[in-house]
Motif scaffolding. Structure first.
Motif, PDB file in Angstrom:
ATOM      1  N   ILE A 140      38.741  25.696 130.956  1.00  0.00           N
ATOM      2  CA  ILE A 140      38.526  26.863 130.096  1.00  0.00           C
ATOM      3  C   ILE A 140      38.444  28.137 130.937  1.00  0.00           C
ATOM      4  CG2 ILE A 140      36.879  27.980 128.538  1.00  0.00           C
ATOM      5  CD1 ILE A 140      36.158  25.111 127.552  1.00  0.00           C
TER       6      ILE A 140
ATOM      7  N   SER B 293      41.743  29.615 131.947  1.00  0.00           N
ATOM      8  CA  SER B 293      42.667  29.840 130.833  1.00  0.00           C
ATOM      9  C   SER B 293      42.343  31.155 130.135  1.00  0.00           C
ATOM     10  CB  SER B 293      42.577  28.696 129.824  1.00  0.00           C
ATOM     11  OG  SER B 293      42.862  27.454 130.436  1.00  0.00           O
ATOM     12  N   ARG B 294      43.379  31.930 129.840  1.00  0.00           N
ATOM     13  CA  ARG B 294      43.187  33.171 129.083  1.00  0.00           C
ATOM     14  C   ARG B 294      43.289  32.934 127.584  1.00  0.00           C
ATOM     15  NH1 ARG B 294      47.235  36.951 129.831  1.00  0.00           N
ATOM     16  NH2 ARG B 294      45.867  38.400 128.738  1.00  0.00           N
TER      17      ARG B 294
ATOM     18  N   ILE C 239      43.466  29.918 124.252  1.00  0.00           N
ATOM     19  CA  ILE C 239      43.122  28.577 123.778  1.00  0.00           C
ATOM     20  C   ILE C 239      43.838  28.362 122.446  1.00  0.00           C
ATOM     21  CG2 ILE C 239      41.299  26.985 123.126  1.00  0.00           C
ATOM     22  CD1 ILE C 239      40.957  27.938 125.986  1.00  0.00           C
TER      23      ILE C 239
ATOM     24  N   LEU D  18      34.009  30.496 122.575  1.00  0.00           N
ATOM     25  CA  LEU D  18      35.230  30.884 123.289  1.00  0.00           C
ATOM     26  C   LEU D  18      35.583  32.345 123.021  1.00  0.00           C
ATOM     27  CD1 LEU D  18      37.381  27.707 122.570  1.00  0.00           C
ATOM     28  CD2 LEU D  18      36.564  28.414 124.823  1.00  0.00           C
TER      29      LEU D  18
ATOM     30  N   LYS E 283      38.022  34.808 125.391  1.00  0.00           N
ATOM     31  CA  LYS E 283      39.231  34.002 125.300  1.00  0.00           C
ATOM     32  C   LYS E 283      39.977  34.375 124.026  1.00  0.00           C
ATOM     33  CE  LYS E 283      37.910  31.809 128.964  1.00  0.00           C
ATOM     34  NZ  LYS E 283      38.559  32.075 130.272  1.00  0.00           N
ATOM     35  N   LYS E 284      41.291  34.402 124.110  1.00  0.00           N
ATOM     36  CA  LYS E 284      42.100  34.578 122.913  1.00  0.00           C
ATOM     37  C   LYS E 284      42.321  33.188 122.308  1.00  0.00           C
ATOM     38  CE  LYS E 284      44.401  38.849 124.245  1.00  0.00           C
ATOM     39  NZ  LYS E 284      45.703  39.552 124.373  1.00  0.00           N
ATOM     40  N   VAL E 285      41.966  33.053 121.039  1.00  0.00           N
ATOM     41  CA  VAL E 285      41.897  31.731 120.422  1.00  0.00           C
ATOM     42  C   VAL E 285      42.739  31.683 119.150  1.00  0.00           C
ATOM     43  CG1 VAL E 285      40.373  29.957 119.483  1.00  0.00           C
ATOM     44  CG2 VAL E 285      39.558  31.443 121.334  1.00  0.00           C
TER      45      VAL E 285
END
Length: 222
Positions: free
Chosen positions: A7, A10-11, A13, A106, A111-113
């Motif tokens: 995680i 990572s940018r 998800i 997140l 984070k972009k989800v």
């Protein structure tokens, strides 16, 4: 690599929905059964639904109807399914508090989800709205948004585009080999959920999304 490390690097998800973020494969099978009965058709055969896992809902519906010689009733069947599934999912709590909290964690950690799913928008949006996620997610890609479902990578490619994140910087959560193949072909790392996915090709693996969410929450609190 541990999930918190995956995680961390990572940018973006991207979640699959049915059987991954939502613990609902058993309930979804029941919804298909109910939709068949609503149309006056025979119920699912033993193992019929399991043999179709990983396909999009329109593809599963088409196969189920053609098996009964009723392929032309696809729109009627999908409409019945969309009427049955959301209320049943919400009532059964398929999207659990821990999973919802994990998604919000997140987002709160920059984070972009998003979600990339083979289901219909009419089936997923009421569930996401019920848990306050519909407006918070950065993208929602459903089967209506692509020409081909998983294992075709089109959905994940569109998800990456909507997140404005390179594929190699995206972590995917999936429960099917079709989803794994789609994400893997784009260079995305994949965390597997459940027992129906090829573990040797995964960056990590958990029995349920709740198990993963509990681990992350525990680490945050330690």
């Amino acid at each position: 690599m541990r999930v918190e490390e995956l995680i961390g690097v990572s940018r973006g998800i991207l979640f699959d929905f049915n059987g991954t973020l939502s613990n609902d494969e058993g309930l979804l099978e029941q919804a298909y059964d109910s939709a068949l009965l609503q149309l006056g058709l025979t119920r699912l055969d033993p193992g019929e639904y399991a043999a179709l896992l990983g396909r999009s809902d329109p593809d599963i519906a088409q196969a189920v109807l053609e098996h009964r010689g009723e392929g032309a009733r696809i729109n009627e069947f999908l409409s019945a399914l969309a009427d049955i599934y959301p209320a049943a999912s919400i009532s059964a709590g398929c999207l659990t508090p821990d999973s919802v909290a994990f998604v919000k964690w997140l987002l709160n950690n920059d984070k972009k989800v998003g979600i990339v799913t083979g289901t219909l928008r009419s089936m997923i949006e009421p569930v996401l709205a019920e848990y306050g996620l519909a407006e918070e997610l950065n993208c929602l890609v459903t089967i209506e948004d692509v020409q081909a479902g998983k294992p075709d990578p089109e959905g994940f490619a569109l998800g990456a585009q909507l997140l404005a994140v390179k594929a190699q910087e995206i972590l995917v959560f999936e429960d099917s080999n079709a989803g794994l193949a789609a994400a893997d072909s784009l260079g995305m790392r994949v965390v597997g959920i459940g027992g129906a996915i090829e573990t040797p090709r995964l960056a990590a693996h958990y029995s349920t999304m709740d198990d993963l969410a509990a681990e992350v929450v525990a680490l945050e609190g330690s």
